[in-house]
Scaffold this active site. Structure first.
Site, PDB file in Angstrom:
ATOM      1  N   HIS A  17       0.844  -1.205   0.000  1.00 15.44           N
ATOM      2  CA  HIS A  17       0.000   0.000   0.000  1.00 15.44           C
ATOM      3  C   HIS A  17       0.881   1.257   0.000  1.00 15.44           C
ATOM      4  CE1 HIS A  17      -3.062  -2.565   2.435  1.00 15.44           C
ATOM      5  NE2 HIS A  17      -3.595  -2.373   1.242  1.00 15.44           N
ATOM      6  N   LYS A  41     -17.526  -6.348   7.584  1.00 12.64           N
ATOM      7  CA  LYS A  41     -16.271  -7.089   7.418  1.00 12.64           C
ATOM      8  C   LYS A  41     -15.522  -7.118   8.756  1.00 12.64           C
ATOM      9  CE  LYS A  41     -12.421  -7.047   4.100  1.00 12.64           C
ATOM     10  NZ  LYS A  41     -11.839  -6.285   2.985  1.00 12.64           N
ATOM     11  N   SER A 127      -3.056  -7.576   3.077  1.00 12.66           N
ATOM     12  CA  SER A 127      -3.246  -7.419   4.524  1.00 12.66           C
ATOM     13  C   SER A 127      -3.708  -8.737   5.141  1.00 12.66           C
ATOM     14  CB  SER A 127      -4.297  -6.337   4.813  1.00 12.66           C
ATOM     15  OG  SER A 127      -3.860  -5.089   4.342  1.00 12.66           O
TER      16      SER A 127
HETATM   17  O1  PNS Z   1      -8.644  -2.814   0.512  1.00  7.38           O
HETATM   18  P1  PNS Z   1      -9.891  -3.320  -0.152  1.00  7.38           P
HETATM   19  O2  PNS Z   1     -10.829  -3.941   0.865  1.00  7.38           O
HETATM   20  O3  PNS Z   1      -9.598  -4.243  -1.300  1.00  7.38           O
HETATM   21  O4  PNS Z   1     -10.625  -2.034  -0.777  1.00  7.38           O
HETATM   22  C1  PNS Z   1     -11.822  -2.149  -1.512  1.00  7.38           C
HETATM   23  C2  PNS Z   1     -12.507  -0.778  -1.668  1.00  7.38           C
HETATM   24  C3  PNS Z   1     -12.693  -0.115  -0.326  1.00  7.38           C
HETATM   25  C4  PNS Z   1     -11.646   0.110  -2.522  1.00  7.38           C
HETATM   26  C5  PNS Z   1     -13.873  -1.041  -2.355  1.00  7.38           C
HETATM   27  O5  PNS Z   1     -14.525  -2.079  -1.712  1.00  7.38           O
HETATM   28  C6  PNS Z   1     -14.771   0.186  -2.354  1.00  7.38           C
HETATM   29  O6  PNS Z   1     -14.546   1.131  -3.070  1.00  7.38           O
HETATM   30  N1  PNS Z   1     -15.797   0.159  -1.472  1.00  7.38           N
HETATM   31  C7  PNS Z   1     -16.705   1.255  -1.268  1.00  7.38           C
HETATM   32  C8  PNS Z   1     -18.130   0.892  -1.679  1.00  7.38           C
HETATM   33  C9  PNS Z   1     -18.332   1.112  -3.167  1.00  7.38           C
HETATM   34  O7  PNS Z   1     -18.123   2.180  -3.698  1.00  7.38           O
HETATM   35  N2  PNS Z   1     -18.724   0.018  -3.847  1.00  7.38           N
HETATM   36  C10 PNS Z   1     -18.926   0.022  -5.280  1.00  7.38           C
HETATM   37  C11 PNS Z   1     -17.630  -0.280  -6.001  1.00  7.38           C
HETATM   38  S1  PNS Z   1     -17.843  -0.181  -7.739  1.00  7.38           S
END
Ligand code: PNS
Length: 159
Positions: A17, A41, A127
């Site tokens: 990251h 989560k 992670s």
């Molecule tokens: O570190 P991660 O858990 O892989 O991050 C994933 C993240 C937070 C970037 C993604 O799940 C996200 O953008 N979540 C917010 C909800 C959202 O916008 N969902 C629609 C995605 S198209």
């Protein structure tokens, strides 16, 4: 001013990251590291703890700020006038889902996604793996910033 967001769970932040955040900070005037608040989560660290660790390890970059968000990332982008999401791509296995999200986010709000290829040193890193290895006593000292390592060792050794 060119602004970008690096979103994620960051539970906890890894060197993978940090590599992406640092490289983004050289391209954009301001980089917002946005921690998703996701009650569904299970996490090792609270959002506040994750933000604290992120603030400590990104404090050396003058143009990186840490925040959290709930709900849709594109709504956060709209509210904060951020036109670009920066994501790291570790391997082809990341690509399908990342492509879906990038296209959805563009379709929803014309927010662009810029992909950076992960440093090959960290292409296997996540992670979740770091937490699993640390939980069973494996050495993750080369995979996370020293502050995170110290915190992980303390946390996973708790009875
Ligand atoms: O570190 P991660 O858990 O892989 O991050 C994933 C993240 C937070 C970037 C993604 O799940 C996200 O953008 N979540 C917010 C909800 C959202 O916008 N969902 C629609 C995605 S198209």
């Amino acid at each position: 001013m060119r602004r970008a967001v690096c979103p994620g769970s960051f539970d906890p932040v890894t060197l993978g990251h940090l590599d992406i955040i640092e490289r983004a900070s050289r391209i954009y005037d301001e980089v917002v590291v946005a921690v998703l608040v996701n009650q569904k989560k299970a996490s090792l660290y609270t959002v506040e703890e994750r933000m604290g660790l992120l603030s400590e390890v990104t404090g050396c970059y003058g143009n990186v700020v840490v925040d959290s968000f709930r709900g849709l990332l594109v709504d956060y982008c709209r509210e904060h006038s951020i036109p670009v999401i920066v994501k790291g791509l570790r391997a082809i296995s990341d690509f399908d889902y990342e492509l879906q999200m990038a296209q959805m986010n563009h379709g929803l709000a014309a927010v662009e996604t810029m992909f950076m290829t992960t440093n090959p040193l960290y292409s296997f890193l996540s992670s979740s793996l770091v937490k699993e290895v640390a939980t069973y006593g494996g050495d993750v000292s080369g995979l996370v910033p020293p502050l995170v390592y110290a915190s992980l060792v303390e946390r996973v050794s708790r009875p």
